[in-house]
Motif scaffolding. Structure first.
Motif, PDB file in Angstrom:
ATOM      1  N   ALA A 137      34.377  40.005  46.239  1.00  0.00           N
ATOM      2  CA  ALA A 137      33.331  40.462  47.162  1.00  0.00           C
ATOM      3  C   ALA A 137      32.998  39.375  48.181  1.00  0.00           C
ATOM      4  O   ALA A 137      32.781  39.658  49.372  1.00  0.00           O
ATOM      5  CB  ALA A 137      32.086  40.867  46.378  1.00  0.00           C
ATOM      6  N   ALA A 138      32.963  38.118  47.729  1.00  0.00           N
ATOM      7  CA  ALA A 138      32.682  36.994  48.634  1.00  0.00           C
ATOM      8  C   ALA A 138      33.780  36.855  49.684  1.00  0.00           C
ATOM      9  O   ALA A 138      33.500  36.593  50.867  1.00  0.00           O
ATOM     10  CB  ALA A 138      32.546  35.699  47.834  1.00  0.00           C
ATOM     11  N   LEU A 139      35.027  37.039  49.271  1.00  0.00           N
ATOM     12  CA  LEU A 139      36.152  36.984  50.216  1.00  0.00           C
ATOM     13  C   LEU A 139      36.048  38.103  51.245  1.00  0.00           C
ATOM     14  O   LEU A 139      36.270  37.886  52.447  1.00  0.00           O
ATOM     15  CB  LEU A 139      37.488  37.090  49.475  1.00  0.00           C
ATOM     16  N   GLN A 140      35.722  39.305  50.775  1.00  0.00           N
ATOM     17  CA  GLN A 140      35.619  40.439  51.695  1.00  0.00           C
ATOM     18  C   GLN A 140      34.473  40.242  52.686  1.00  0.00           C
ATOM     19  O   GLN A 140      34.617  40.558  53.865  1.00  0.00           O
ATOM     20  CB  GLN A 140      35.452  41.737  50.901  1.00  0.00           C
ATOM     21  N   GLN A 141      33.360  39.712  52.216  1.00  0.00           N
ATOM     22  CA  GLN A 141      32.231  39.436  53.108  1.00  0.00           C
ATOM     23  C   GLN A 141      32.603  38.368  54.126  1.00  0.00           C
ATOM     24  O   GLN A 141      32.282  38.482  55.315  1.00  0.00           O
ATOM     25  CB  GLN A 141      31.007  38.999  52.301  1.00  0.00           C
ATOM     26  N   ALA A 142      33.290  37.335  53.666  1.00  0.00           N
ATOM     27  CA  ALA A 142      33.715  36.258  54.562  1.00  0.00           C
ATOM     28  C   ALA A 142      34.678  36.784  55.624  1.00  0.00           C
ATOM     29  O   ALA A 142      34.595  36.404  56.799  1.00  0.00           O
ATOM     30  CB  ALA A 142      34.369  35.133  53.759  1.00  0.00           C
ATOM     31  N   ALA A 143      35.585  37.676  55.211  1.00  0.00           N
ATOM     32  CA  ALA A 143      36.524  38.281  56.164  1.00  0.00           C
ATOM     33  C   ALA A 143      35.766  39.105  57.206  1.00  0.00           C
ATOM     34  O   ALA A 143      36.059  39.040  58.403  1.00  0.00           O
ATOM     35  CB  ALA A 143      37.534  39.154  55.426  1.00  0.00           C
ATOM     36  N   LEU A 149      40.378  31.065  56.485  1.00  0.00           N
ATOM     37  CA  LEU A 149      40.785  31.045  55.075  1.00  0.00           C
ATOM     38  C   LEU A 149      40.118  29.920  54.288  1.00  0.00           C
ATOM     39  O   LEU A 149      39.719  30.116  53.143  1.00  0.00           O
ATOM     40  CB  LEU A 149      42.312  30.909  54.975  1.00  0.00           C
ATOM     41  N   ALA A 150      39.989  28.752  54.895  1.00  0.00           N
ATOM     42  CA  ALA A 150      39.387  27.603  54.201  1.00  0.00           C
ATOM     43  C   ALA A 150      37.937  27.898  53.838  1.00  0.00           C
ATOM     44  O   ALA A 150      37.503  27.670  52.696  1.00  0.00           O
ATOM     45  CB  ALA A 150      39.484  26.355  55.068  1.00  0.00           C
ATOM     46  N   THR A 151      37.188  28.422  54.801  1.00  0.00           N
ATOM     47  CA  THR A 151      35.777  28.735  54.571  1.00  0.00           C
ATOM     48  C   THR A 151      35.619  29.850  53.548  1.00  0.00           C
ATOM     49  O   THR A 151      34.790  29.773  52.634  1.00  0.00           O
ATOM     50  CB  THR A 151      35.098  29.145  55.898  1.00  0.00           C
ATOM     51  N   ALA A 152      36.427  30.898  53.697  1.00  0.00           N
ATOM     52  CA  ALA A 152      36.337  32.067  52.811  1.00  0.00           C
ATOM     53  C   ALA A 152      36.675  31.704  51.374  1.00  0.00           C
ATOM     54  O   ALA A 152      35.966  32.095  50.433  1.00  0.00           O
ATOM     55  CB  ALA A 152      37.273  33.163  53.305  1.00  0.00           C
ATOM     56  N   SER A 153      37.750  30.939  51.191  1.00  0.00           N
ATOM     57  CA  SER A 153      38.168  30.581  49.827  1.00  0.00           C
ATOM     58  C   SER A 153      37.186  29.607  49.183  1.00  0.00           C
ATOM     59  O   SER A 153      36.962  29.652  47.971  1.00  0.00           O
ATOM     60  CB  SER A 153      39.590  30.024  49.817  1.00  0.00           C
ATOM     61  N   ALA A 192      36.767  33.646  31.944  1.00  0.00           N
ATOM     62  CA  ALA A 192      35.964  33.389  33.148  1.00  0.00           C
ATOM     63  C   ALA A 192      36.144  31.944  33.593  1.00  0.00           C
ATOM     64  O   ALA A 192      36.255  31.652  34.792  1.00  0.00           O
ATOM     65  CB  ALA A 192      34.498  33.696  32.868  1.00  0.00           C
ATOM     66  N   ALA A 193      36.196  31.030  32.620  1.00  0.00           N
ATOM     67  CA  ALA A 193      36.367  29.605  32.936  1.00  0.00           C
ATOM     68  C   ALA A 193      37.718  29.333  33.580  1.00  0.00           C
ATOM     69  O   ALA A 193      37.806  28.624  34.594  1.00  0.00           O
ATOM     70  CB  ALA A 193      36.209  28.768  31.665  1.00  0.00           C
ATOM     71  N   SER A 194      38.793  29.904  33.024  1.00  0.00           N
ATOM     72  CA  SER A 194      40.122  29.677  33.608  1.00  0.00           C
ATOM     73  C   SER A 194      40.234  30.341  34.980  1.00  0.00           C
ATOM     74  O   SER A 194      40.873  29.809  35.891  1.00  0.00           O
ATOM     75  CB  SER A 194      41.231  30.165  32.671  1.00  0.00           C
ATOM     76  N   SER A 195      39.579  31.488  35.153  1.00  0.00           N
ATOM     77  CA  SER A 195      39.586  32.180  36.446  1.00  0.00           C
ATOM     78  C   SER A 195      38.926  31.326  37.521  1.00  0.00           C
ATOM     79  O   SER A 195      39.427  31.228  38.651  1.00  0.00           O
ATOM     80  CB  SER A 195      38.855  33.522  36.335  1.00  0.00           C
ATOM     81  N   ALA A 196      37.798  30.699  37.176  1.00  0.00           N
ATOM     82  CA  ALA A 196      37.100  29.835  38.128  1.00  0.00           C
ATOM     83  C   ALA A 196      37.965  28.643  38.523  1.00  0.00           C
ATOM     84  O   ALA A 196      37.960  28.222  39.695  1.00  0.00           O
ATOM     85  CB  ALA A 196      35.780  29.358  37.532  1.00  0.00           C
ATOM     86  N   ILE A 197      38.728  28.113  37.580  1.00  0.00           N
ATOM     87  CA  ILE A 197      39.642  27.000  37.874  1.00  0.00           C
ATOM     88  C   ILE A 197      40.690  27.432  38.890  1.00  0.00           C
ATOM     89  O   ILE A 197      40.966  26.731  39.874  1.00  0.00           O
ATOM     90  CB  ILE A 197      40.319  26.494  36.584  1.00  0.00           C
ATOM     91  N   ILE A 198      41.274  28.591  38.684  1.00  0.00           N
ATOM     92  CA  ILE A 198      42.345  29.098  39.568  1.00  0.00           C
ATOM     93  C   ILE A 198      41.814  29.340  40.977  1.00  0.00           C
ATOM     94  O   ILE A 198      42.485  29.033  41.967  1.00  0.00           O
ATOM     95  CB  ILE A 198      42.955  30.371  38.949  1.00  0.00           C
ATOM     96  N   LEU A 199      40.605  29.873  41.079  1.00  0.00           N
ATOM     97  CA  LEU A 199      39.998  30.117  42.393  1.00  0.00           C
ATOM     98  C   LEU A 199      39.584  28.807  43.065  1.00  0.00           C
ATOM     99  O   LEU A 199      39.654  28.680  44.291  1.00  0.00           O
ATOM    100  CB  LEU A 199      38.820  31.073  42.263  1.00  0.00           C
ATOM    101  N   HIS A 200      39.182  27.819  42.278  1.00  0.00           N
ATOM    102  CA  HIS A 200      38.873  26.489  42.830  1.00  0.00           C
ATOM    103  C   HIS A 200      40.127  25.852  43.408  1.00  0.00           C
ATOM    104  O   HIS A 200      40.089  25.257  44.498  1.00  0.00           O
ATOM    105  CB  HIS A 200      38.274  25.613  41.723  1.00  0.00           C
ATOM    106  N   VAL A 201      41.245  25.994  42.710  1.00  0.00           N
ATOM    107  CA  VAL A 201      42.510  25.438  43.190  1.00  0.00           C
ATOM    108  C   VAL A 201      42.938  26.134  44.486  1.00  0.00           C
ATOM    109  O   VAL A 201      43.417  25.485  45.430  1.00  0.00           O
ATOM    110  CB  VAL A 201      43.620  25.537  42.124  1.00  0.00           C
ATOM    111  N   LEU A 202      42.744  27.444  44.552  1.00  0.00           N
ATOM    112  CA  LEU A 202      43.073  28.186  45.772  1.00  0.00           C
ATOM    113  C   LEU A 202      42.319  27.597  46.972  1.00  0.00           C
ATOM    114  O   LEU A 202      42.896  27.384  48.040  1.00  0.00           O
ATOM    115  CB  LEU A 202      42.741  29.668  45.607  1.00  0.00           C
ATOM    116  N   ALA A 203      41.026  27.343  46.764  1.00  0.00           N
ATOM    117  CA  ALA A 203      40.217  26.761  47.851  1.00  0.00           C
ATOM    118  C   ALA A 203      40.722  25.377  48.247  1.00  0.00           C
ATOM    119  O   ALA A 203      40.757  25.036  49.438  1.00  0.00           O
ATOM    120  CB  ALA A 203      38.755  26.695  47.411  1.00  0.00           C
ATOM    121  N   GLU A 204      41.137  24.586  47.251  1.00  0.00           N
ATOM    122  CA  GLU A 204      41.659  23.236  47.546  1.00  0.00           C
ATOM    123  C   GLU A 204      42.946  23.308  48.373  1.00  0.00           C
ATOM    124  O   GLU A 204      43.137  22.542  49.306  1.00  0.00           O
ATOM    125  CB  GLU A 204      41.928  22.486  46.244  1.00  0.00           C
ATOM    126  N   VAL A 205      43.818  24.260  48.011  1.00  0.00           N
ATOM    127  CA  VAL A 205      45.089  24.418  48.722  1.00  0.00           C
ATOM    128  C   VAL A 205      44.860  24.869  50.175  1.00  0.00           C
ATOM    129  O   VAL A 205      45.579  24.448  51.084  1.00  0.00           O
ATOM    130  CB  VAL A 205      46.005  25.420  47.974  1.00  0.00           C
TER     131      VAL A 205
END
Length: 207
Positions: A137-143, A149-153, A192-205
């Motif tokens: 939902a946050a990604l869709q709102q950002a779009a 992409l950097a800000t949205a992720s 939920a914890a592993s999901s947050a890690i994966i999304l954090h890495v996406l933002a870093e990339v």
């Protein structure tokens, strides 16, 4: 986001999940089988192996390879859930070697819809969906706001971290943790914890 960044996302996720293995194992030992840390990092390392040499492939192909590998190599309930999530992102990514915020938001939304259907879970059930749904939902709102992409992720990653923490007081309604009833409250959901890690890495990339 291009193919190289996608590959970096999966590779760096594998490394981050390895670093967090003990933490994820402890979380899963409290309310599950105790194998989430091992299973999820192993699955992502297998995905890295499978993706090796596929730099020229379109993003849809990379997503399918990732999803199929996770489906077949991650044990327990997480394999089908993570596998479905990545597989379902592929339809929005097929034929693309680069994507904008709107396309990434659509891909993640498609993945989350597949995840919800597969796991039959909703927000509040103390599962991965508690993180992925608000992040999507946050990604869709950002779009919609015209964010890059950097800000949205980065926004999605922040939402994901908060959402993972919000699973702590919840009583689990799905999976092995649900057998504990009220005793499942007070522990963060490992998925939920592993999901947050994966999304954090996406933002870093994408930063």
């Amino acid at each position: 986001m291009n193919s190289s960044q996608y590959l970096a996302w999966i590779e760096q996720s594998a490394a981050a999940l390895s670093a967090a293995q003990d933490e994820l194992t402890a979380l899963d030992t409290a309310i599950g089988d105790g194998d989430h840390g091992l299973n999820i990092q192993r699955g992502f390392h297998k995905a890295v192996e499978k993706l090796h040499g596929q730099e020229g492939q379109d993003l849809g192909s990379l997503a399918k390879t990732t999803g199929m590998t996770l489906l077949s190599s991650v044990g327990g309930a997480s394999g089908p859930l993570y596998g479905t999530l990545f597989l379902k992102t592929a339809s929005a990514l097929n034929g693309k070697t680069d994507l904008d915020t709107a396309t990434l938001a659509q891909a993640i939304a498609d993945g989350v819809a597949g995840l919800a259907a597969r796991g039959q879970a909703v927000v509040g059930d103390k599962t991965m969906i508690d993180v992925w749904q608000p992040a999507a939902a946050a990604l869709q709102q950002a779009a919609a706001d015209g964010a890059d992409l950097a800000t949205a992720s980065a926004k999605a990653a922040a939402v994901a971290q908060e959402a993972a923490e919000s699973t702590i007081p919840l009583v689990a309604k799905k999976g092995r943790a649900s057998y504990l009833g009220e005793r499942s409250a007070g522990h963060k959901d490992p998925g939920a914890a592993s999901s947050a890690i994966i999304l954090h890495v996406l933002a870093e990339v994408l930063a």
